[in-house]
Write an enzyme that holds these catalytic residues in place. Structure first.
Site, PDB file in Angstrom:
ATOM      1  N   TYR A   5       0.840   9.247  -0.546  1.00  0.00           N
ATOM      2  CA  TYR A   5       1.376   9.093  -1.893  1.00  0.00           C
ATOM      3  C   TYR A   5       1.853   7.663  -2.088  1.00  0.00           C
ATOM      4  O   TYR A   5       2.060   6.918  -1.136  1.00  0.00           O
ATOM      5  CB  TYR A   5       2.513  10.092  -2.168  1.00  0.00           C
ATOM      6  CG  TYR A   5       3.812   9.785  -1.465  1.00  0.00           C
ATOM      7  CD1 TYR A   5       4.805   9.024  -2.092  1.00  0.00           C
ATOM      8  CD2 TYR A   5       4.065  10.241  -0.174  1.00  0.00           C
ATOM      9  CE1 TYR A   5       6.005   8.737  -1.445  1.00  0.00           C
ATOM     10  CE2 TYR A   5       5.248   9.960   0.468  1.00  0.00           C
ATOM     11  CZ  TYR A   5       6.217   9.207  -0.178  1.00  0.00           C
ATOM     12  OH  TYR A   5       7.398   8.916   0.473  1.00  0.00           O
ATOM     13  N   CYS A   6       1.991   7.290  -3.362  1.00  0.00           N
ATOM     14  CA  CYS A   6       2.517   5.979  -3.729  1.00  0.00           C
ATOM     15  C   CYS A   6       3.457   6.181  -4.915  1.00  0.00           C
ATOM     16  O   CYS A   6       4.061   7.239  -5.034  1.00  0.00           O
ATOM     17  CB  CYS A   6       1.378   5.001  -4.052  1.00  0.00           C
ATOM     18  SG  CYS A   6       0.386   5.487  -5.482  1.00  0.00           S
ATOM     19  N   LYS A   7       3.557   5.213  -5.787  1.00  0.00           N
ATOM     20  CA  LYS A   7       4.454   5.336  -6.939  1.00  0.00           C
ATOM     21  C   LYS A   7       3.870   6.279  -7.993  1.00  0.00           C
ATOM     22  O   LYS A   7       4.524   7.228  -8.398  1.00  0.00           O
ATOM     23  CB  LYS A   7       4.730   3.958  -7.546  1.00  0.00           C
ATOM     24  CG  LYS A   7       5.659   4.017  -8.742  1.00  0.00           C
ATOM     25  CD  LYS A   7       5.916   2.645  -9.321  1.00  0.00           C
ATOM     26  CE  LYS A   7       6.817   2.758 -10.548  1.00  0.00           C
ATOM     27  NZ  LYS A   7       6.955   1.471 -11.235  1.00  0.00           N
TER      28      LYS A   7
END
Length: 114
Positions: free
Chosen positions: A75-77
């Site tokens: 995941y990221c932002k």
């Protein structure tokens, strides 16, 4: 049009936050935050490891650090960088799942961060 909680893209799955939460509870899953160290330190999903996908050494570091016998949950932002990481990791042989909407989607779903 009916929607599902799982969307398949390339050779990895994109999961909605609730399904992603359920998946990362498994000991067979390695949780990977691919944001910058600064973003990670500002708040992340519990038990996540950090490896910045924007660093030139990402692939080499991933090969050294990530377990081949586990599913890599990225995941990221908001989802863009995690999609890039998922493409890269699935391309080098990892089994990958991606959090739809990134940590923003996770938080919007009322799920906790540390």
């Amino acid at each position: 049009m009916e929607t599902t909680d799982i969307k398949t893209k390339a050779s990895y799955k994109i999961l909605e936050p609730d399904k992603f939460r359920d998946e990362i509870k498994s000991p067979d899953v390695y949780l990977l935050d691919v944001r910058t160290t600064e973003e990670f330190n500002a708040g992340h999903i519990e038990n996540a490891h950090n490896l910045d996908v924007t660093q030139p050494s990402f692939v080499e570091s991933a090969k050294e650090i990530l377990p081949k016998d586990k599913i890599i949950a990225v995941y990221c932002k908001s989802g863009k960088r995690a999609g890039q990481a998922a493409d890269i990791l699935s391309g080098i042989g990892y089994d990958v799942i991606d959090l739809q909407g990134g940590i923003e989607g996770w938080i919007a779903a009322g799920l906790p961060t540390v």
